[in-house]
Design a protein around this motif. Sequence first.
Motif, PDB file in Angstrom:
ATOM      1  N   LYS A  38      50.991  33.497  44.893  1.00 29.61           N
ATOM      2  CA  LYS A  38      51.083  34.611  44.723  1.00 29.61           C
ATOM      3  C   LYS A  38      50.481  35.619  43.378  1.00 29.61           C
ATOM      4  O   LYS A  38      49.790  36.414  43.468  1.00 29.61           O
ATOM      5  CB  LYS A  38      51.772  35.667  45.852  1.00 29.61           C
ATOM      6  N   LEU A  39      51.814  35.645  42.231  1.00 24.42           N
ATOM      7  CA  LEU A  39      51.205  36.011  41.705  1.00 24.42           C
ATOM      8  C   LEU A  39      49.509  35.671  40.823  1.00 24.42           C
ATOM      9  O   LEU A  39      49.185  36.338  40.179  1.00 24.42           O
ATOM     10  CB  LEU A  39      52.484  35.805  40.694  1.00 24.42           C
ATOM     11  N   ASP A  40      50.297  34.401  41.177  1.00 28.06           N
ATOM     12  CA  ASP A  40      48.235  33.768  40.685  1.00 28.06           C
ATOM     13  C   ASP A  40      46.772  34.640  41.431  1.00 28.06           C
ATOM     14  O   ASP A  40      45.990  34.961  40.391  1.00 28.06           O
ATOM     15  CB  ASP A  40      47.981  32.463  40.318  1.00 28.06           C
ATOM     16  N   GLU A  41      47.098  34.483  42.589  1.00 30.92           N
ATOM     17  CA  GLU A  41      45.830  35.417  43.541  1.00 30.92           C
ATOM     18  C   GLU A  41      46.465  36.869  42.504  1.00 30.92           C
ATOM     19  O   GLU A  41      45.122  37.129  41.879  1.00 30.92           O
ATOM     20  CB  GLU A  41      46.240  34.683  44.500  1.00 30.92           C
ATOM     21  N   ALA A  42      46.694  37.755  42.937  1.00 33.43           N
ATOM     22  CA  ALA A  42      46.964  38.223  42.704  1.00 33.43           C
ATOM     23  C   ALA A  42      46.582  39.574  41.015  1.00 33.43           C
ATOM     24  O   ALA A  42      45.898  40.026  40.892  1.00 33.43           O
ATOM     25  CB  ALA A  42      48.499  39.343  42.777  1.00 33.43           C
ATOM     26  N   GLY A  43      47.242  37.974  40.206  1.00 34.58           N
ATOM     27  CA  GLY A  43      47.375  38.455  38.816  1.00 34.58           C
ATOM     28  C   GLY A  43      46.004  38.186  38.400  1.00 34.58           C
ATOM     29  O   GLY A  43      45.174  38.962  37.542  1.00 34.58           O
ATOM     30  N   ARG A  44      45.285  37.584  39.091  1.00 38.46           N
ATOM     31  CA  ARG A  44      43.509  36.779  38.563  1.00 38.46           C
ATOM     32  C   ARG A  44      42.852  37.966  39.480  1.00 38.46           C
ATOM     33  O   ARG A  44      41.948  38.136  38.303  1.00 38.46           O
ATOM     34  CB  ARG A  44      43.719  35.387  39.270  1.00 38.46           C
ATOM     35  N   ALA A  45      43.489  38.124  40.194  1.00 39.36           N
ATOM     36  CA  ALA A  45      41.560  39.032  40.848  1.00 39.36           C
ATOM     37  C   ALA A  45      42.163  40.278  40.072  1.00 39.36           C
ATOM     38  O   ALA A  45      41.412  41.919  39.552  1.00 39.36           O
ATOM     39  CB  ALA A  45      42.808  39.729  42.149  1.00 39.36           C
ATOM     40  N   TYR A  46      43.800  41.135  39.690  1.00 44.12           N
ATOM     41  CA  TYR A  46      43.631  42.942  39.560  1.00 44.12           C
ATOM     42  C   TYR A  46      42.903  42.547  37.631  1.00 44.12           C
ATOM     43  O   TYR A  46      42.405  43.464  37.660  1.00 44.12           O
ATOM     44  CB  TYR A  46      45.092  42.807  39.187  1.00 44.12           C
ATOM     45  N   ASN A  47      43.343  41.314  37.381  1.00 39.10           N
ATOM     46  CA  ASN A  47      42.568  41.235  35.792  1.00 39.10           C
ATOM     47  C   ASN A  47      40.765  41.511  36.123  1.00 39.10           C
ATOM     48  O   ASN A  47      40.230  41.546  35.176  1.00 39.10           O
ATOM     49  CB  ASN A  47      42.610  39.893  35.275  1.00 39.10           C
ATOM     50  N   ALA A  48      40.344  40.203  36.805  1.00 36.45           N
ATOM     51  CA  ALA A  48      38.656  40.701  36.573  1.00 36.45           C
ATOM     52  C   ALA A  48      38.486  41.998  37.399  1.00 36.45           C
ATOM     53  O   ALA A  48      37.452  42.557  36.167  1.00 36.45           O
ATOM     54  CB  ALA A  48      39.092  39.724  38.009  1.00 36.45           C
ATOM     55  N   ALA A  49      39.493  42.408  38.163  1.00 40.46           N
ATOM     56  CA  ALA A  49      38.751  44.026  38.834  1.00 40.46           C
ATOM     57  C   ALA A  49      39.331  45.058  37.087  1.00 40.46           C
ATOM     58  O   ALA A  49      37.890  45.339  37.248  1.00 40.46           O
ATOM     59  CB  ALA A  49      39.710  45.306  39.810  1.00 40.46           C
ATOM     60  N   ALA A  50      39.855  45.048  36.280  1.00 40.04           N
ATOM     61  CA  ALA A  50      39.847  45.876  35.268  1.00 40.04           C
ATOM     62  C   ALA A  50      38.511  45.318  34.341  1.00 40.04           C
ATOM     63  O   ALA A  50      38.569  46.546  33.614  1.00 40.04           O
ATOM     64  CB  ALA A  50      41.398  44.907  34.822  1.00 40.04           C
ATOM     65  N   LYS A  51      38.141  44.401  33.908  1.00 38.53           N
ATOM     66  CA  LYS A  51      37.188  43.555  33.158  1.00 38.53           C
ATOM     67  C   LYS A  51      36.131  44.888  34.344  1.00 38.53           C
ATOM     68  O   LYS A  51      35.314  44.965  33.086  1.00 38.53           O
ATOM     69  CB  LYS A  51      36.814  42.685  32.877  1.00 38.53           C
ATOM     70  N   ALA A  52      35.848  44.194  35.583  1.00 39.85           N
ATOM     71  CA  ALA A  52      34.498  45.112  35.421  1.00 39.85           C
ATOM     72  C   ALA A  52      35.099  46.478  35.565  1.00 39.85           C
ATOM     73  O   ALA A  52      33.545  46.731  35.523  1.00 39.85           O
ATOM     74  CB  ALA A  52      34.691  44.990  37.324  1.00 39.85           C
ATOM     75  N   LEU A  53      36.327  46.937  35.884  1.00 40.39           N
ATOM     76  CA  LEU A  53      36.559  48.906  34.959  1.00 40.39           C
ATOM     77  C   LEU A  53      35.447  48.904  34.365  1.00 40.39           C
ATOM     78  O   LEU A  53      34.875  50.197  34.171  1.00 40.39           O
ATOM     79  CB  LEU A  53      38.049  48.991  35.908  1.00 40.39           C
ATOM     80  N   GLN A  54      36.282  48.100  33.012  1.00 38.67           N
ATOM     81  CA  GLN A  54      35.788  48.265  31.801  1.00 38.67           C
ATOM     82  C   GLN A  54      34.134  48.439  31.692  1.00 38.67           C
ATOM     83  O   GLN A  54      34.196  49.025  30.362  1.00 38.67           O
ATOM     84  CB  GLN A  54      36.248  47.307  30.640  1.00 38.67           C
ATOM     85  N   THR A  55      33.530  47.291  31.928  1.00 38.92           N
ATOM     86  CA  THR A  55      32.040  47.201  32.204  1.00 38.92           C
ATOM     87  C   THR A  55      31.557  48.494  33.072  1.00 38.92           C
ATOM     88  O   THR A  55      30.575  48.914  32.371  1.00 38.92           O
ATOM     89  CB  THR A  55      31.552  46.373  33.426  1.00 38.92           C
ATOM     90  N   ALA A  56      32.159  48.971  33.681  1.00 37.24           N
ATOM     91  CA  ALA A  56      31.327  49.992  35.028  1.00 37.24           C
ATOM     92  C   ALA A  56      31.726  51.749  33.838  1.00 37.24           C
ATOM     93  O   ALA A  56      31.082  52.527  33.687  1.00 37.24           O
ATOM     94  CB  ALA A  56      32.131  50.285  35.864  1.00 37.24           C
ATOM     95  N   GLN A  57      33.218  51.943  32.903  1.00 39.98           N
ATOM     96  CA  GLN A  57      33.417  53.014  32.676  1.00 39.98           C
ATOM     97  C   GLN A  57      32.037  53.143  31.196  1.00 39.98           C
ATOM     98  O   GLN A  57      31.643  53.621  30.794  1.00 39.98           O
ATOM     99  CB  GLN A  57      34.618  52.078  31.871  1.00 39.98           C
ATOM    100  N   ALA A  58      31.922  51.420  30.779  1.00 35.54           N
ATOM    101  CA  ALA A  58      31.283  51.193  29.945  1.00 35.54           C
ATOM    102  C   ALA A  58      29.855  51.727  29.447  1.00 35.54           C
ATOM    103  O   ALA A  58      28.930  53.022  29.008  1.00 35.54           O
ATOM    104  CB  ALA A  58      30.929  50.112  28.640  1.00 35.54           C
TER     105      ALA A  58
END
Length: 323
Positions: A38-58
């Motif tokens: 569960k942590l793997d699934e939640a963590g990887r999805a969170y990190n992917a979203a965080a990177k996408a957020l950085q791209t959108a912010q840039a």
Amino acid sequence: MVLLATLALLASLLSPLPAAADPSDDSGEASTAGLQAKLDEAGRAYNAAAKALQTAQAQQTAGAAQIKTLQAQLATLTKQLDTIAVNLYVNGRTGGLGAVMNSGSPEAYLAQASILNRLSYQNDTAIDRFLSTKAALTRQQSALNQAIAAQQAQLAIMAKRKTDAVNALVAAGGGAAVDGLSATGLPRAARSGPRGDGCSEKDPTNPSGCLTPAGLHMYQEVRAAGFSHYAHCFRQASFGEHPKGRACDFAAAVSDFGGEATGAEKDYGNRLAAWAIANAGPLDVLYVIWFKRIWMPSTGWRSYSGDGTPSGDHRNHVHISVN
């Protein structure tokens, strides 16, 4: 009967005590297999979203700057059109015959015709520039709106995945927010490393194992930072990141995992865990587990409940998983 009972008692007393659970096999973490999934699934999805957020912010930052530039250009072009309009009004849009009749000489006619032609050219060019700049501004504003919408979507995903991770920890008997580690004099920051899920690299800690490029990079950076105690990365299991080559266990003791870390060994583990968190971005960290606590980018430090053994509770080694 008394003799047999005595012999049985002696045998039990002389039997060796059970060895401390070793993270190199399943005994230390098998009880948390469901939690790790569960942590793997939640963590990887969170990190992917965080990177996408950085791209959108840039994209938003760049888009806002471009909009400001286009607005300045549009203001300048508007002034140019106003000037041309005034000149056309003053000089008039007379035809060739009118220009001849109103001119005192052929030279005057040619001068007036030249002015009118130049004004007409300037007018057409300015209008083209104005319209193209206005269209570019409209497109840029639309792109900015899309970037803002993408940010909102990624933030919603991140919030949900944080909740998923905390709920999983709570269900396993942990999840409470805990204080961070206090560690000073941390080694140099890690450099950014490669990405990729394939278990394609040789594991330096296990001749029969493999690591992903990110897993190997993480291990090499830990070593380069001066953390030289015993470590074990790949292992065969049906759960977690170890069999995927995405995790390493770093012992607090020098040469093995042993029992619960105390004194200098616990300080070593504190510094290693704090260093991994300080370099979570370059290392592409999924989570860090140490001394009944787990750190994830989405949650910060939270309490972690293992199986009660030094290995299961991670009281003798620092576990680092990467994406």
